[in-house]
Design a protein around this motif. Structure first.
Motif, short mmCIF file in Angstrom:
data_model
loop_
_atom_site.label_atom_id
_atom_site.label_comp_id
_atom_site.label_asym_id
_atom_site.label_seq_id
_atom_site.Cartn_x
_atom_site.Cartn_y
_atom_site.Cartn_z
N LEU A 1 0.83 -1.19 0.00
CA LEU A 1 0.00 0.00 0.00
C LEU A 1 0.88 1.25 0.00
O LEU A 1 2.07 1.19 0.30
N GLY A 2 0.26 2.37 -0.30
CA GLY A 2 1.00 3.61 -0.30
C GLY A 2 1.45 4.00 1.11
O GLY A 2 0.91 3.53 2.10
N SER A 3 2.43 4.86 1.17
CA SER A 3 2.94 5.31 2.47
C SER A 3 3.46 6.74 2.35
O SER A 3 3.75 7.23 1.26
N ASN B 1 -10.83 14.54 8.01
CA ASN B 1 -11.14 13.30 8.71
C ASN B 1 -9.86 12.50 8.95
O ASN B 1 -9.06 12.31 8.02
N PHE B 2 -9.70 12.03 10.18
CA PHE B 2 -8.51 11.26 10.53
C PHE B 2 -8.46 9.95 9.74
O PHE B 2 -9.46 9.25 9.61
N VAL B 3 -7.26 9.62 9.21
CA VAL B 3 -7.07 8.38 8.44
C VAL B 3 -6.17 7.41 9.20
O VAL B 3 -6.58 6.31 9.56
N ARG B 4 -4.94 7.80 9.42
CA ARG B 4 -3.99 6.92 10.12
C ARG B 4 -2.97 7.79 10.85
O ARG B 4 -2.83 8.98 10.59
N THR C 1 12.50 9.76 12.69
CA THR C 1 11.91 9.28 11.44
C THR C 1 10.54 8.65 11.69
O THR C 1 10.26 8.15 12.77
N TYR C 2 9.71 8.67 10.64
CA TYR C 2 8.38 8.08 10.75
C TYR C 2 7.98 7.46 9.42
O TYR C 2 8.53 7.79 8.36
N LEU C 3 6.99 6.57 9.48
CA LEU C 3 6.42 5.95 8.28
C LEU C 3 4.95 5.69 8.57
O LEU C 3 4.61 4.92 9.47
N VAL C 4 4.08 6.34 7.81
CA VAL C 4 2.65 6.06 7.87
C VAL C 4 2.31 5.20 6.67
O VAL C 4 2.41 5.66 5.52
N SER C 5 1.95 3.96 6.90
CA SER C 5 1.73 3.01 5.80
C SER C 5 0.25 2.70 5.63
O SER C 5 -0.62 3.28 6.29
N ARG C 6 -0.03 1.76 4.73
CA ARG C 6 -1.38 1.28 4.45
C ARG C 6 -2.31 2.41 4.00
O ARG C 6 -3.45 2.55 4.44
N SER D 1 1.96 4.69 -4.35
CA SER D 1 3.37 5.09 -4.28
C SER D 1 3.82 5.27 -2.84
O SER D 1 3.02 5.45 -1.92
N GLN D 2 5.13 5.24 -2.65
CA GLN D 2 5.76 5.46 -1.35
C GLN D 2 6.30 6.89 -1.37
O GLN D 2 7.35 7.16 -1.96
N VAL D 3 5.58 7.82 -0.74
CA VAL D 3 5.97 9.23 -0.77
C VAL D 3 6.94 9.49 0.38
O VAL D 3 6.61 9.26 1.55
#
Length: 457
Positions: free
Chosen positions: A108-110, A138-141, A151-156, A201-203
């Motif tokens: 999934l995108g991130s 609206n909150f997603v993740r 560092t951070y990564l919000v995936s899915r 895509s992975q942004v």
């Protein structure tokens, strides 16, 4: 046992071709899921004990797009992202062992990046969060960013346009991407720069440089030196407490996490006379009568110092008038008008009453000793300290108290009280009954009692 059919295959990543473990493969009929298996480290799965019928396969994993057989996108499963009619059915007619029923799962995108400190651009290590919202707010993740390197990564994340916000710990302002501080905290998403994910895509490079909020700092001193462990409170313009800090061993304090604005600062407690800055006495006062302290965004307002008067002390001893043995009892303090102020106990014969404002006081001692007569300082009889006739506290000797000083040597020597003893017997059989015997003064007040045991008291 009647032979049954099975379905087996693998799950691999569309990006790398590598096997993907922990992909949940579920077998469905038209009523829902009826069997399942999870892929192992080689990406393999196998569902067994399948009886003849028409079936559908779905693959799901938190980090990959949900798929139905044969590689049909099905976000969030049947009924949400697809229907059974969208999928290729698998028909089982007997005991066939179907192999090669494989899935190619797409990550999934991130959105990823780093949360830094402004202006140093060093990692913010406060272990805050990064939150992702849709264009409607609206909150997603969300995810926590690293307390090591920021560092951070919000995936899915599915394809779409998102708004991203860094929520560091409370000492910093929240920040919308790209660089819009949330001042006040409820900033609007209209100020955010959208981030678009297309083709899952992975942004990368969605970075933040969060600003520290303002601070107020200073020192607290007294006639006896720096004041340790005294709590300094900061109030907003309405007088509400919004922060505080305790002084360290050098008397230093620093109240952090303050938004830009005007504040009032109060130091009190620990037997010190309170003040609101700047040098205004404050005991349950209106703090807004103090001198306003201005805090600017991301900077420290220094030099908010206090010099406090310490309340006075009265110290002394309580001892037996004949043997000078230490006595444990309560010493009470009264105002010049006879109002009760407070008390302390004479541990090991010595007492210390702190927190007294400058003025004149009266003291009594001895009501709890029992074996000794109470006394109003100095050497005035006071049989039970408060209620006995002739024990008006204002009839005693004045004890003066000044700020920053100790009035010592206010000593009591208590005389032993008299006693009454005897016995009780039953007038008929001469036995020894159980009873309580009370001693009552001529004014009608009782002054002591004993419980009869064995006939004697």
């Amino acid at each position: 046992l009647r032979p049954t059919a099975s379905i087996a295959g693998t799950a691999v990543s569309t990006e790398t071709g590598d096997p993907v473990r922990s992909v949940w493969i579920s077998l469905h009929d038209q009523t829902g899921s009826i069997a399942s298996d999870s892929t192992d480290s080689s990406g393999a799965y196998k569902i067994t004990n399948i009886v003849p019928g028409t079936y559908y396969l779905l693959a799901s994993n938190m980090e990959f797009q949900d798929l139905g057989w044969d590689n049909v996108p099905c976000p969030d499963g049947v009924g949400e992202g697809c229907t059974y009619d969208d999928l290729d059915p698998i028909v089982i007619t007997g005991t066939e062992q179907l192999n090669g029923v494989d899935f190619e799962v797409q990550p999934l995108g991130s959105i990823s990046g780093t949360v830094l400190e402004y202006p140093s651009l060093q990692p913010n290590t406060g272990h805050g969060q990064v939150r992702v919202y849709d264009l409607y707010g609206n909150f997603v993740r969300n995810t926590f960013y690293s307390s090591y390197d920021g560092t951070y990564l919000v995936s899915r994340l599915l394809d779409g346009t998102y708004l991203v916000k860094a929520d560091p710990p409370s000492l910093h302002y929240n920040q919308l991407y790209d660089g819009q501080d949330c001042i006040p905290e409820d900033c609007t998403f209209a100020d955010a720069t959208p981030v678009t994910i297309s083709n899952l895509s992975q942004v990368t490079g969605i970075d933040f440089a969060v600003r520290r909020k303002g601070r107020i700092r200073g020192t607290v001193d007294s006639a006896n030196g720096r004041v340790e462990n005294l709590y300094v409170k900061v109030h907003d313009e309405e007088g509400s407490v919004v922060g505080g800090d305790g002084t360290d061993e050098t008397g230093y304090y620093e109240v952090e996490g303050l938004a830009a604005g005007t504040y009032y600062v109060v130091a009190d407690g620990n037997n010190y006379q309170g003040e609101v800055f700047d040098n205004i006495p404050c005991v349950s006062c209106d703090v807004t009568t103090g001198t306003p302290v201005t805090v600017y965004s991301s900077s420290a307002t220094s030099g908010i110092n206090f010099w406090l008067n310490e309340y006075g002390h009265i110290t002394g001893s309580v001892r037996d008038a004949t043997s000078y043995q230490d006595l444990y009892t309560r010493v009470r303090v009264y105002t010049n008008a006879g109002g009760y102020v407070g008390s302390s106990y004479s541990y090991n014969g010595d007492y210390d009453i702190a927190g007294l404002a400058a003025g004149t006081y009266f003291l009594t001692a001895g009501a709890e000793v029992g074996s000794h007569l109470g006394e109003l300082y100095s050497q005035h009889p006071c049989w039970d300290d408060e209620s006995a006739p002739g024990c008006d506290p204002t009839q005693g000797n004045h004890v003066p108290v000044a700020n920053n000083t100790t009035t010592s040597g206010i000593n009591f020597t208590l005389s032993r009280s008299g006693s009454i003893s005897g016995s009780i017997v039953d007038g008929i059989d001469g036995s020894s009954p159980s009873a309580s015997v009370y001693a009552i003064r001529s004014d009608g007040n009782w002054t002591g009692y004993d419980y009869v045991s064995g006939g004697s008291y």
